[in-house]
Scaffold this motif. Sequence first.
Motif: not given
Length: 202
Positions: A74-77, A113-122, A124-132
């Motif tokens: 639903l949030i990361a395809q 922005y780039i990774m959310s398009v690449k991963w088709l991701m919402a 919340q997971p993008i921000l969590n991954l950005a922290v790392q």
Amino acid sequence: MYSYFINELKNILDIDLPINKDLLHRNIMDNKVLYLDTDILIQKDIIDLLNIEENMGVCYEEADTIKGNVESKLIAQRFKSNKYNLDTKLFNAGVFLLNDSITNGNEIKDWCYIMSVKWLMADQPILNLAVQEFNISVYDFSDTYNRYKLSDKDIEDACIVHALCGVKFWNANNNAEWNENNKKWIEFGGTAYDPKYVENKM
């Protein structure tokens, strides 16, 4: 949903606001930015958030990990990466604080922005991954500032209540504080919530 509220703000304030979730409900506090989802209610003083010195302030989930988010279709395809520790606790992106101690904000924004398009991701997971990805220092301000409305915990002592799942405040009509704020909203010229109007806009 957020475009509905932005349109209402544009009508009331007679100003041109962009339909952009990144800019929605951000409160500038000197050198801090507080993001608030549309389905939250501030019911107590939140001034103590100003004392957070880390790059970011968040509320971590009690049991959930990033893995659960990135594996959700639903949030990361299209997520594929072995770079990140997916067993790390997940923070909810409905309420978070940013400090200007983040010196590479544009780089982080572009990556998101780039990774959310690449991963088709919402978000919340993008921000969590950005922290790392960017080694962002994080302070856990606990669910005092992001208490779920459907939580087993009582919401009376929470500063911020989040109607994360289930019935929203504007549908339930069961929260006196929300109802009082909504009444003032309408008195100031806002439109009463109409689910059919929102449904037609989505």
